[in-house]
Motif scaffolding. Structure first.
Motif, PDB file in Angstrom:
ATOM      1  N   VAL A 115      36.968  47.261  36.256  1.00 14.18           N
ATOM      2  CA  VAL A 115      36.109  48.433  36.134  1.00 14.18           C
ATOM      3  C   VAL A 115      35.046  48.120  35.088  1.00 14.18           C
ATOM      4  N   GLY A 118      42.297  44.192  38.983  1.00 16.78           N
ATOM      5  CA  GLY A 118      41.361  45.284  39.206  1.00 16.78           C
ATOM      6  C   GLY A 118      40.336  45.264  38.087  1.00 16.78           C
ATOM      7  N   THR A 161      37.500  56.082  31.990  1.00 17.42           N
ATOM      8  CA  THR A 161      36.297  56.821  32.354  1.00 17.42           C
ATOM      9  C   THR A 161      35.142  55.844  32.341  1.00 17.42           C
ATOM     10  N   LYS A 180      44.225  54.977  33.279  1.00 22.51           N
ATOM     11  CA  LYS A 180      42.966  55.540  33.773  1.00 22.51           C
ATOM     12  C   LYS A 180      41.855  55.308  32.773  1.00 22.51           C
ATOM     13  N   VAL A 197      36.492  59.189  36.556  1.00 21.37           N
ATOM     14  CA  VAL A 197      37.781  58.784  36.016  1.00 21.37           C
ATOM     15  C   VAL A 197      38.437  57.933  37.093  1.00 21.37           C
ATOM     16  N   THR A 198      38.776  56.700  36.740  1.00 17.61           N
ATOM     17  CA  THR A 198      39.256  55.734  37.730  1.00 17.61           C
ATOM     18  C   THR A 198      40.609  55.177  37.298  1.00 17.61           C
ATOM     19  N   GLU A 199      41.531  55.164  38.235  1.00 15.09           N
ATOM     20  CA  GLU A 199      42.838  54.581  37.942  1.00 15.09           C
ATOM     21  C   GLU A 199      42.810  53.099  38.304  1.00 15.09           C
ATOM     22  N   ILE A 200      43.369  52.268  37.448  1.00 15.63           N
ATOM     23  CA  ILE A 200      43.503  50.842  37.796  1.00 15.63           C
ATOM     24  C   ILE A 200      44.971  50.607  38.128  1.00 15.63           C
ATOM     25  N   THR A 201      45.227  50.114  39.354  1.00 16.49           N
ATOM     26  CA  THR A 201      46.607  50.026  39.822  1.00 16.49           C
ATOM     27  C   THR A 201      47.173  48.612  39.747  1.00 16.49           C
ATOM     28  N   SER A 202      46.318  47.613  39.532  1.00  9.23           N
ATOM     29  CA  SER A 202      46.815  46.228  39.507  1.00  9.23           C
ATOM     30  C   SER A 202      47.578  45.960  38.210  1.00  9.23           C
TER      31      SER A 202
END
Ligand code: FAD
Ligand code: AMP
Lengths: 245, 324
Positions: free
Chosen positions: B116, B114, B132, B130, B143-148
Motif C-alpha cells: 500500500v 501486499g 489509511t 488496516k 482505509v485498506t486492509e492488508i491480508t498478506s
C-alpha cells in the motif's frame, strides 16, 4: 519493436470525488472518465516510437467493460490492438500479476506505463510488473529514445534528473515532457472501430489488500483575508497564529 | 520479526523525510511489540546513521558498498529483500518518493507481499492490519486492509507528528550488512546526473514559495526567489510555468507534478486549478496572493491577500527579513 502500453480508466482530473453505500463505494454518478494523464503520455510516446521503428503497439487495460470507450480512444490515437483483462483492478499486486501474465506470453521489447494512476496514486504497478517479469523498471521517465536494443532514458530524481542507458526489454513509468498528449483524428476514430479489442479473463492471483471504507478530507476553515496595503502583517500572523514560521 | 525501515541518504546524510519514516516505523514496531531496524544503503558515517536511534530505531543495517551510492531501485530492492529475510521482517516501511515506490514495488513482488503506497497515518492493528492512505491525489482517503503475511507500506510525509522533545538520546547500533548484489542490477550505465545541490528539494522543504502564470515571465521571478531566501524556503511553480520553460520541470507541483506537504505553502499568481490543488492539499498552511478576488485558490487557503504579487512580495520579504 513490440510495445505494450498499459492504461488506466480514471475520473477526469476535475471530477468531484464522493462515495456511496455508507462510504464503501466510489460514486461514479455524473463522473466523466478519461485515460490516466500519465498513461496518455506513455501512449503518445509509444505511438511515436511505433511509427518511427515499425513493429506493433498493443494497449492493455485491467478493468471492466465501462473502460471500453477509453480503450477505443487509445486505438484511435494509434495503438494497433487492445487487450482488456476483465476484472476490477482493486489491488496493485493483483493488477500487476494480470499485466505480467499477458506480457509473459508476448515478449514485448518495451512496456510503457504512466508514472502513477490518478485514482489510487500508487506508482507501484511498473515496479511490480518489472520484478514479476525479471526485467528492469524505471520511473518517472521524462524522455525516452530507442536505438537498436538500447534505451536512453531521462529519469527524474529528487531535485534534478539523470540520463541512463539500459538494454531492452524494460518497463517504464512515464511522465511529461516525454511527449505531448495526442488527440485522435477522424481517420483514427474510424479505423479504431475495426481494430481488435480482445477481452480475456484474469488469471488466478489472490488480492493482498482490500479497501474497506473511504473518507473525504475534513472541510477547510474560512480563509483569513489581509489587505494588500498591510501585507507585512501576514508574516507576524504566520509566526504567532499559524505557528509555521 | 523486526519492522524493517528503508531510508534514503543524500550525500551520506539521512533525508529528513526518511527520519520521519524511521519515527513512523518505530511506532509500528511498538504497536506490534517488536523492534525497529533500519536499512541504509551506500556510504555514510556511523555518527550520522546512529541518529536513527533518536527516532526510535534499535539497529541500523548498513550496506556501505560504494556501488550503492547511485540510486538504483533494482539493487536496493534486492538488498531490502535480503535484509527482510535476515531479520524475518513481516512489516517493511519506506518513505514515499519516486525511488521509494520503485524499491517497495520490486521488493513486494519478490516477497509476494501486499503493498500500500501513500499511507497517511499509523496502522490500526486492533483486529486485522488496516492502514489509511491518500487516494485521488489527496481528494480522499481509503482505509485498506492488508491480508498478506508480509506487508509493505510506503508512507507519506506528516504521517506521524514528531516534535524535537519526543526524540530519545539512545543511538542506534550499526551493523555492517553485505547483501549479494546481482550483475543484472547494474546493467544500466549512467550517462549524466544533473542535480541542483544547493537548492532545497521540494519534497523535503518545510516552506515552499510557488509561482504561477501571474508572475508574468521568468525574468520576473526574483521577488519570489527573494522571499523564498528570506524564509529558507524552496521554490515551486504551476504546470504552465514549467511547460513554458520559465522554471525547471522538477519545480512543477500538482496532479501531474510533484506532490508536496510543507508546513507553509505560499502561492503567488496561481489561479488554484483543481489539478494544482491536488499537489498541495497535504500542506498545513496555505497562503494565496492573487489579484483576482474570485481566484479559486482562496477557497483552499488559510490566509489570502488580494493584490499584485509585485507589490506584495517585496513587503513580505522585508517583513520576513526583520523576523531574524
Ligand atoms: C490533466 C491535467 C493535469 C494538470 N496537472 C497540473 C499540475 O500538476 N499542476 C498545475 O499547476 N496545473 C496542472 N494542470 C493545469 C491546470 O488546469 C491550470 O491550467 C494551471 O494550474 C494554471 O496555472 P496558473 O495558475 O499558473 O495560471 P492561470 O490559470 O493563468 O492563473 C494565473 C493567475 O495569476 C493571477 N495573476 C495575474 N497577474 C497577477 C499579478 N500581477 N498579481 C497577482 N496575481 C496575478 C490571475 O488572477 C490568475 O488567477 C493540469 C491540467 C490538466 C487538464
Ligand atoms: N488497471 C490497470 N490496467 C492497466 N494498467 C494499469 C492499471 N493500473 C495501473 N496501471 C499502469 O500502472 C501505472 C501505475 O499505476 P499505479 O501503480 O496504480 O499508480 C499506471 O499509470 C498504468 O500505466
Amino acid at each position: 519493436m513490440k510495445i505494450l502500453v498499459c492504461i488506466t480508466n480514471v475520473p477526469d482530473t476535475t471530477a468531484k470525488i464522493t462515495f456511496t453505500d455508507n462510504d464503501t463505494k466510489f460514486n461514479k454518478n455524473g463522473v466523466q472518465y478519461i485515460i490516466g494523464p500519465y498513461d496518455d503520455y506513455a501512449l503518445a510516446r509509444g505511438v511515436e516510437l511505433r511509427e518511427a521503428t515499425g513493429g506493433s503497439l498493443t494497449v492493455l487495460h485491467v478493468g471492466e467493460a465501462d473502460a471500453d470507450p477509453q480503450i477505443r480512444k487509445a486505438l484511435a490515437i494509434g495503438a494497433d490492438d487492445a487487450i482488456r483483462v476483465n476484472a476490477a483492478p482493486i489491488d496493485s499486486y493483483f493488477t500487476a500479476a494480470q499485466i505480467a501474465h499477458i506480457a509473459s506470453q508476448n515478449q514485448y521489447d518495451l512496456i510503457l506505463m504512466g508514472r502513477e494512476s490518478i485514482d489510487y496514486n500508487s506508482g507501484v504497478v511498473h515496479g511490480l510488473v518489472g520484478e514479476m517479469l525479471g526485467i528492469a523498471s524505471y520511473s518517472p521517465v521524462m524522455k525516452l529514445d530507442i536505438e537498436g536494443n538500447t534505451a536512453t532514458i531521462t529519469r527524474e530524481i529528487d531535485g534534478g534528473k539523470e540520463i541512463l542507458k539500459a538494454p531492452l526489454p524494460l518497463v517504464l513509468g512515464c511522465q511529461e515532457p516525454i511527449s505531448e498528449w495526442k488527440i485522435p483524428n477522424m481517420r483514427g476514430i474510424m479505423t479504431a472501430r475495426t481494430k481488435p479489442l480482445n477481452v480475456v479473463e484474469p488469471v488466478g492471483q489472490a488480492t493482498l489488500t482490500a479497501p474497506e471504507k473511504y473518507m473525504s478530507p475534513p472541510p477547510k476553515g474560512a480563509c483569513k483575508m489581509i489587505p494588500a496595503s498591510e501585507a507585512e502583517t501576514l508574516i507576524r500572523l504566520l509566526q504567532t497564529e499559524a505557528k509555521v514560521l | 520479526m523486526s519492522v524493517l525501515i528503508y531510508i534514503e541518504l543524500d550525500n551520506g546524510s539521512i533525508k529528513k523525510t526518511s527520519l520521519e519514516t524511521v519515527a513512523y516505523g518505530a511506532k509500528v514496531a511498538e504497536l506490534t511489540s517488536t523492534t525497529a531496524v533500519v536499512l541504509a544503503l551506500g556510504s555514510a558515517e556511523s555518527t550520522e546513521l546512529e541518529k536513527a536511534g533518536h527516532y526510535g530505531a534499535a539497529k541500523v543495517l548498513h550496506a556501505a558498498d560504494g556501488k550503492l551510492d547511485h540510486e538504483n531501485n533494482l539493487a536496493y530492492a534486492d538488498a531490502l529483500v535480503q535484509a527482510a529475510q535476515l531479520e524475518g521482517s513481516k512489516i517493511i516501511i519506506l518513505p514515499k518518493s519516486g525511488l521509494g515506490d520503485a524499491v517497495a514495488a520490486r521488493a513486494a513482488a519478490k516477497l509476494k507481499a501486499g503493498i500500500v503506497s501513500g499511507v497517511t497515518a499509523l496502522p490500526d492493528t486492533s483486529s486485522t492490519f488496516k492502514v489509511t492512505r491518500s487516494i485521488f491525489t489527496g481528494k480522499a482517503f481509503a482505509v485498506t486492509e492488508i491480508t498478506s503475511d508480509i506487508k509493505v507500506l510506503v508512507v507519506r510525509k506528516n504521517a506521524v507528528e514528531i516534535d524535537e522533545s519526543s526524540l530519545i538520546s539512545t543511538s542506534a547500533t550499526i551493523e555492517p550488512f553485505n547483501p549479494s548484489l546481482r550483475d543484472s542490477d547494474f546493467q544500466a550505465t549512467v550517462v549524466s546526473v544533473e542535480k541542483a545541490d544547493s537548492e532545497l528539494s521540494l519534497t523535503e522543504a518545510e516552506i515552499i514559495v510557488s509561482g504561477g502564470r501571474g508572475m508574468k515571465g521568468p525574468e520576473h521571478w526574483q521577488p519570489l526567489v527573494d522571499l523564498a531566501k528570506a524564509l529558507g524556503a524552496a521554490t515551486g511553480c504551476s504546470k504552465p510555468v514549467s511547460d513554458l520553460d520559465w522554471r525547471p520541470h522538477h519545480e512543477h507541483i500538482g496532479q501531474t507534478g510533484i506532490k508536496v506537504a510543507p508546513n507553509l505553502y505560499i502561492a503567488c499568481g496561481i489561479s488554484g486549478a483543481i489539478q494544482h490543488l491536488a499537489g498541495v492539499n497535504g500542506s498545513k498552511c496555505i497562503v494565496v496572493i492573487n489579484k483576482d478576488p474570485e481566484a479559486p485558490f482562496f477557497k483552499a487557503a488559510d490566509y489570502g491577500i488580494v493584490g499584485d504579487v509585485f507589490e506584495v512580495l517585496p513587503k513580505l520579504t522585508a517583513a520576513a527579513k526583520s523576523l531574524k
